[in-house]
Design a protein around this motif. Structure first.
Motif, mmCIF file in Angstrom:
data_model
loop_
_atom_site.group_PDB
_atom_site.id
_atom_site.type_symbol
_atom_site.label_atom_id
_atom_site.label_comp_id
_atom_site.label_asym_id
_atom_site.label_seq_id
_atom_site.Cartn_x
_atom_site.Cartn_y
_atom_site.Cartn_z
ATOM 1 N N UNK A 131 -9.364 -17.737 8.113
ATOM 2 C CA UNK A 131 -8.729 -16.471 7.715
ATOM 3 C C UNK A 131 -9.736 -15.343 7.558
ATOM 4 N N UNK A 132 -11.011 -15.657 7.469
ATOM 5 C CA UNK A 132 -12.040 -14.631 7.381
ATOM 6 C C UNK A 132 -12.215 -14.089 5.973
ATOM 7 N N UNK A 133 -12.771 -12.877 5.912
ATOM 8 C CA UNK A 133 -13.051 -12.215 4.646
ATOM 9 C C UNK A 133 -12.101 -11.040 4.458
ATOM 10 N N UNK A 134 -11.786 -10.732 3.193
ATOM 11 C CA UNK A 134 -10.988 -9.547 2.880
ATOM 12 C C UNK A 134 -11.819 -8.321 3.253
ATOM 13 N N UNK A 135 -11.233 -7.394 3.955
ATOM 14 C CA UNK A 135 -11.980 -6.213 4.391
ATOM 15 C C UNK A 135 -12.290 -5.255 3.245
ATOM 16 N N UNK A 144 -9.736 -18.521 -1.558
ATOM 17 C CA UNK A 144 -8.735 -18.000 -2.492
ATOM 18 C C UNK A 144 -8.136 -16.712 -1.954
ATOM 19 N N UNK A 145 -6.982 -16.371 -2.474
ATOM 20 C CA UNK A 145 -6.290 -15.162 -2.079
ATOM 21 C C UNK A 145 -6.781 -14.027 -2.975
ATOM 22 N N UNK A 146 -7.019 -12.880 -2.401
ATOM 23 C CA UNK A 146 -7.497 -11.764 -3.208
ATOM 24 C C UNK A 146 -6.311 -10.942 -3.724
ATOM 25 N N UNK A 147 -6.575 -10.076 -4.696
ATOM 26 C CA UNK A 147 -5.530 -9.247 -5.289
ATOM 27 C C UNK A 147 -5.590 -7.809 -4.795
ATOM 28 N N UNK A 148 -6.255 -7.592 -3.696
ATOM 29 C CA UNK A 148 -6.394 -6.235 -3.176
ATOM 30 C C UNK A 148 -5.043 -5.718 -2.688
ATOM 31 N N UNK A 149 -4.824 -4.427 -2.903
ATOM 32 C CA UNK A 149 -3.613 -3.785 -2.415
ATOM 33 C C UNK A 149 -3.824 -3.510 -0.935
ATOM 34 N N UNK A 150 -2.825 -3.806 -0.132
ATOM 35 C CA UNK A 150 -2.942 -3.575 1.302
ATOM 36 C C UNK A 150 -3.097 -2.093 1.575
#
Length: 166
Positions: A131-135, A144-150
């Motif tokens: 899935x890679x890294x959260x941008x 883990x899943x991050x809590x960043x707003x899209x």
């Protein structure tokens, strides 16, 4: 490793066994050297009906970094190289099944280097569904899943404001 093919091309020898390791310490993939322990080459050269064949298995361990999540990756690669060795081709068409040798000498290291380069994928992944890294926050989404707003396309922001008013 350079192999003299004179005996095979003349028909005075039927078989040459190949079992050695090619040093790949100078080989680079992107910005690093992924092949630390060399490349194992096992197989043989043989002559049959005045045609010289090369059948070898090439295997190595790739140690690198996942292109999506930057985690360490260690993958084993193994593939076969099956070629016909000729001194010249009648057609000048480039055919991948043939190896043209000059002076009846085969440079196996050069061939293996080319085959390894062609066998590596464009992207090395730790797993197929990485899935890679959260941008935004850099969290590894495999862990883990991050809590960043899209992020919202600025062209659609005005429409969202209309929905918020209701």
């Amino acid at each position: 490793m350079k192999i003299d093919l004179t005996n095979l091309l003349n028909g005075s020898c039927d078989n040459v066994d190949i079992d050695y390791s090619v040093d790949f310490s100078d080989f680079s993939y992107g910005m690093y050297n992924p092949i630390k322990n060399g490349v194992q080459v096992k197989g043989r050269l043989f002559s049959k009906a005045d045609i010289v064949y090369l059948y070898v298995n090439v295997s190595f361990v790739f140690s690198g970094v996942c292109d999506r999540c930057a985690e360490d990756v260690k993958k084993e690669f193994s593939f076969n190289v099956d070629k016909i060795i000729v001194e010249q081709l009648q057609n000048e068409k480039d055919d991948d099944d043939y190896i043209i040798v000059k002076n009846r000498e085969l440079d196996l290291d050069e061939l293996i280097n080319e085959e390894v380069s062609l066998s590596l994928p464009n992207k090395i992944l730790c797993k197929e569904d990485c899935k890679g890294l959260c941008s935004q926050c850099g969290t590894n989404l495999n862990v883990k899943k991050c809590d960043c707003k899209k992020s919202i396309d600025p062209r659609m922001e005005a429409l969202l404001q209309l929905l918020d008013e209701e």
